[in-house]
Design a protein around this motif. Structure first.
Motif, PDB file in Angstrom:
ATOM      1  N   UNK A 230      -1.850  12.198  -2.243  1.00 61.36           N
ATOM      2  CA  UNK A 230      -3.265  12.285  -1.928  1.00 61.36           C
ATOM      3  C   UNK A 230      -3.854  10.997  -1.397  1.00 61.36           C
ATOM      4  N   UNK A 231      -3.168   9.898  -1.562  1.00 61.96           N
ATOM      5  CA  UNK A 231      -3.693   8.603  -1.121  1.00 61.96           C
ATOM      6  C   UNK A 231      -2.990   8.167   0.146  1.00 61.96           C
ATOM      7  N   UNK A 232      -3.740   7.769   1.156  1.00 63.51           N
ATOM      8  CA  UNK A 232      -3.153   7.345   2.418  1.00 63.51           C
ATOM      9  C   UNK A 232      -2.775   5.878   2.402  1.00 63.51           C
ATOM     10  N   UNK A 233      -1.875   5.492   3.307  1.00 66.36           N
ATOM     11  CA  UNK A 233      -1.451   4.094   3.384  1.00 66.36           C
ATOM     12  C   UNK A 233      -1.300   3.646   4.829  1.00 66.36           C
ATOM     13  N   UNK A 234      -1.905   4.370   5.770  1.00 62.74           N
ATOM     14  CA  UNK A 234      -1.803   4.002   7.177  1.00 62.74           C
ATOM     15  C   UNK A 234      -2.622   2.747   7.454  1.00 62.74           C
ATOM     16  N   UNK A 235      -2.030   1.839   8.194  1.00 62.91           N
ATOM     17  CA  UNK A 235      -2.729   0.620   8.571  1.00 62.91           C
ATOM     18  C   UNK A 235      -3.586   0.875   9.807  1.00 62.91           C
ATOM     19  N   UNK A 236      -4.420  -0.084  10.140  1.00 60.45           N
ATOM     20  CA  UNK A 236      -5.227   0.026  11.353  1.00 60.45           C
ATOM     21  C   UNK A 236      -4.320   0.095  12.581  1.00 60.45           C
ATOM     22  N   UNK A 237      -3.225  -0.637  12.562  1.00 61.05           N
ATOM     23  CA  UNK A 237      -2.292  -0.597  13.699  1.00 61.05           C
ATOM     24  C   UNK A 237      -1.697   0.794  13.862  1.00 61.05           C
TER      25      UNK A 237
ATOM     26  N   UNK B 140       0.825  -1.206   0.000  1.00 61.43           N
ATOM     27  CA  UNK B 140       0.000   0.000   0.000  1.00 61.43           C
ATOM     28  C   UNK B 140       0.862   1.261   0.000  1.00 61.43           C
ATOM     29  N   UNK B 141       1.994   1.207   0.707  1.00 61.52           N
ATOM     30  CA  UNK B 141       2.902   2.354   0.740  1.00 61.52           C
ATOM     31  C   UNK B 141       3.479   2.611  -0.648  1.00 61.52           C
ATOM     32  N   UNK B 142       3.893   1.540  -1.331  1.00 62.08           N
ATOM     33  CA  UNK B 142       4.436   1.701  -2.689  1.00 62.08           C
ATOM     34  C   UNK B 142       3.372   2.263  -3.629  1.00 62.08           C
ATOM     35  N   UNK B 143       2.143   1.781  -3.490  1.00 59.92           N
ATOM     36  CA  UNK B 143       1.046   2.285  -4.328  1.00 59.92           C
ATOM     37  C   UNK B 143       0.781   3.756  -4.039  1.00 59.92           C
ATOM     38  N   UNK B 144       0.819   4.124  -2.755  1.00 62.52           N
ATOM     39  CA  UNK B 144       0.579   5.518  -2.374  1.00 62.52           C
ATOM     40  C   UNK B 144       1.645   6.435  -2.951  1.00 62.52           C
ATOM     41  N   UNK B 145       2.901   5.970  -2.915  1.00 58.58           N
ATOM     42  CA  UNK B 145       3.988   6.763  -3.481  1.00 58.58           C
ATOM     43  C   UNK B 145       3.805   6.921  -4.982  1.00 58.58           C
ATOM     44  N   UNK B 146       3.412   5.846  -5.631  1.00 58.03           N
ATOM     45  CA  UNK B 146       3.220   5.884  -7.080  1.00 58.03           C
ATOM     46  C   UNK B 146       2.067   6.800  -7.484  1.00 58.03           C
ATOM     47  N   UNK B 147       1.021   6.833  -6.667  1.00 55.32           N
ATOM     48  CA  UNK B 147      -0.176   7.619  -7.003  1.00 55.32           C
ATOM     49  C   UNK B 147      -0.122   9.033  -6.466  1.00 55.32           C
TER      50      UNK B 147
END
Length: 242
Positions: A114-121, A104-111
């Motif tokens: 504006x897109x978050x990647x924080x997990x529930x933890x 998710x972090x890699x996807x957020x960087x690519x996009x």
């Protein structure tokens, strides 16, 4: 006699220790940091079984609003579909990661940012132990505490705490208060649709309503409902369901 005189002379000739302010500051700062680390670790260990007190943000909102709605409820008192809906909405790989979802972090960087990647933890750590707002200090502390929480708490406990501290509307914290606030039901009686709506408001609870969803929120809730069903079928709920 000569030895005594020499000893007395030696004692008189000793110079008093010079105080080094920087060294003193460094020593006591190091001790203070170590003490804080020990307290934080002990708190995390305790919160594996003891419910955390009201969060810093809850206290802020209590001061601002005068009061808040919040009642703690154990995981056994929450409809399983609510837990699955939150995972589907906020962290679909919750059972697979160790606190950080690298995909998710890699996807957020690519996009873009504006897109978050924080997990529930990560969100649980922020809510329980830190403060809201964007700063490098907070993110650094979050990055340090998150793996420790993942190590000490089981996934089910992480999700339980998250569901009890998340904000669902202005001054409404936790799924117990949210279920009653929006639908006049207890959290164990939430339907799949109600659970999906509650999960849908989480990114922006002050500007969204689970009781009166607009077209955009209704579409998001439908996606979450489908995602929760998928998570149940493919086993991605196994880490937090009995």
């Amino acid at each position: 006699m000569a030895k005594r005189k020499t000893a007395r002379k030696g004692r008189r000739s000793r110079k008093p220790r010079r105080l080094h302010p920087l060294r003193w500051i460094w020593r006591w700062s190091s001790r203070a940091v170590l003490a804080l680390v020990v307290v934080a670790v002990l708190a995390i260990i305790a919160h594996r079984v003891v419910n955390p007190p009201r969060t810093f943000y809850m206290r802020q909102e209590t001061s601002r609003l005068g009061s808040i709605e919040h009642v703690w409820v154990p995981m056994s008192g929450i409809a399983p579909v609510m837990a699955r809906s939150v995972v589907a909405a906020e962290d679909a790989n919750f059972c697979a990661h160790w606190g950080f979802d690298m995909a998710a972090i890699r996807t957020a960087i690519a996009e873009g940012a504006g897109r978050g990647a924080s997990t529930i933890t990560q969100q649980t750590v922020k809510n329980v132990y830190l403060w809201h707002g964007r700063s490098w200090i907070r993110k650094a502390l979050e990055a340090l505490i998150t793996p420790l929480v993942e190590t000490v708490w089981p996934k089910r406990r992480i999700l339980e705490v998250y569901l009890n501290v998340a904000e669902f509307d202005e001054g409404v914290f936790g799924v117990e208060a949210a279920a009653w606030h929006y639908f006049r039901v207890t959290p164990d009686a939430l339907t799949a649709e109600q659970a999906a709506r509650l999960a849908a408001v989480l990114p922006n609870p002050k500007e969204r309503s689970a009781a009166r969803p607009g077209p955009r929120l209704a579409r998001r809730a439908a996606m979450i409902r489908d995602g929760a069903a998928t998570i149940r079928r493919d086993g991605r709920a196994a880490c937090f369901e009995d």
